[in-house]
Design a protein around this motif. Structure first.
Motif, mmCIF file in Angstrom:
data_model
loop_
_atom_site.group_PDB
_atom_site.id
_atom_site.type_symbol
_atom_site.label_atom_id
_atom_site.label_comp_id
_atom_site.label_asym_id
_atom_site.label_seq_id
_atom_site.Cartn_x
_atom_site.Cartn_y
_atom_site.Cartn_z
ATOM 1 N N ARG A 137 1.307 -25.518 23.879
ATOM 2 C CA ARG A 137 1.371 -24.135 23.392
ATOM 3 C C ARG A 137 2.431 -23.990 22.314
ATOM 4 O O ARG A 137 2.232 -23.275 21.316
ATOM 5 N N THR A 138 3.553 -24.677 22.495
ATOM 6 C CA THR A 138 4.606 -24.631 21.481
ATOM 7 C C THR A 138 4.139 -25.300 20.194
ATOM 8 O O THR A 138 4.392 -24.801 19.086
ATOM 9 N N ARG A 139 3.437 -26.420 20.337
ATOM 10 C CA ARG A 139 2.904 -27.109 19.142
ATOM 11 C C ARG A 139 1.928 -26.204 18.395
ATOM 12 O O ARG A 139 1.972 -26.113 17.161
#
Length: 340
Positions: A124-126
């Motif tokens: 999700r951060t990527r």
């Protein structure tokens, strides 16, 4: 407390609403608790079934409650909504969770472990960083077009930005802003690379992910998402159920004995579905080089169907193969070309 058969918990950030039922489905009590009180109540409750919606914090509490010996189940929120009676409130939601869990055909979600949640957080951060990088790219292009400068798209154009700024007379403040955006893009590239290295390191430690890499078209990113989202895939009865959970099977609208199949349903995890379709397209790009049974099947489909339809069909097949790999202990072995 001894008669409790089912606990429905409506989760919140600070307060939690609990609905208790007996085996006959009759309400025993309702309580509003804080986080500490909830854990203490469950720890002191005789072993029973505990049901929660699969939402933020649900997997953490499920792992805690499993340690106390309870049978913990998670339900997707869309399956609970039809059982909400009258006006919505937190206690009504908790009662609806119990009502939904009492249905014999109800589908439950698997409880994820900490490593699976960590991998999901990395992905999700990527995705967030990639979206931010795309926004910064678009902003740079838009500012330059406003001053009559059109540059090519892609990362190479951002690297050549200093030469573009040198060759054109622009306001100093705008030049400083564009350089700041360029540095921001480079910073995002570094952060994305760090996360991808972390995912690759986790992949090397995960035997399931290594087996998934043997499936055609599936790379490290897709394999790590599959390992995190599907686990061992035991919550799915068949491979078709797994493909259907990702929205890769036709949506059905049948009535009066007439079967009508529409486009894919697009249910489930959009990110994982997108990755599988991209994997399918990567296979189709070099399908002429493959000689196994899958390649023959794809080439036959391409003769009579649009490439986008074939990509979705191949993505569904990859999902089914992934289900078999997740549920078994062996890597994928391609079927040889069938004799005519």
């Amino acid at each position: 407390m001894e008669n409790i058969a089912l606990l429905g918990i409506d989760l919140g950030k600070h307060t939690f609403h609990v609905h208790a039922q007996d085996k006959a489905g009759h309400q025993l009590w309702r309580r509003k608790l804080n986080r500490k009180e909830l854990v203490e109540l469950v720890a002191n409750t005789p072993v029973c079934r505990i049901v929660m919606e699969s939402c933020s914090g649900a997997h953490h509490f499920a792992r805690r409650f499993l340690q106390f010996g309870h049978d913990v189940k998670l339900i997707a929120p869309q399956y609970v909504k039809p059982f909400v009676k009258g006006n919505k409130s937190d206690f009504v939601d908790a009662e609806a969770i119990c009502e939904a869990a009492s249905r014999p055909t109800m589908r439950f979600a698997a409880v994820r472990n900490e490593q699976q949640q960590t991998i999901s957080a990395l992905h999700r951060t990527r995705d967030m960083l990639i979206r931010s990088r795309g926004s910064a790219h678009n902003q740079i292009h838009a500012y330059l077009v406003e001053f009559g400068i059109a540059i090519s798209t892609g990362p190479a154009a951002i690297r050549k930005l200093p030469a573009v700024l040198e060759a054109n007379e622009l306001p100093p403040r705008l030049v400083a802003l564009l350089e700041q955006l360029r540095d921001y893009v480079f910073h995002l590239n570094e952060q994305i690379a760090v996360i991808e290295r972390e995912l690759n390191a986790l992949m090397k430690e995960d035997d399931v992910a290594q087996r998934l890499l043997t499936v055609p078209g599936i790379g490290p990113i897709t394999a790590s998402v599959l390992a995190a989202q599907a686990g061992d895939a035991r919550q799915y009865r068949t491979s078709r159920d797994f493909a259907a959970s990702l929205g890769l099977v036709p949506r059905q609208y049948s009535t009066g004995g007439k079967t009508t199949l529409l486009g894919i349903s697009k249910r489930g995890d959009k990110h994982l579905r997108t990755l599988l379709v991209q994997c399918a397209r990567s296979i189709m790009m070099h399908i002429h080089k493959r000689t196994d049974a899958m390649a023959i099947w794809v080439r036959q489909l391409l003769e009579r169907r649009n490439s986008s339809i074939v990509a979705c069909a191949l993505a569904a097949k990859l999902a089914r193969i992934a289900w078999a790999v997740l549920g078994g202990n062996a890597a994928y072995v391609p079927h040889p070309q069938r004799a005519a």
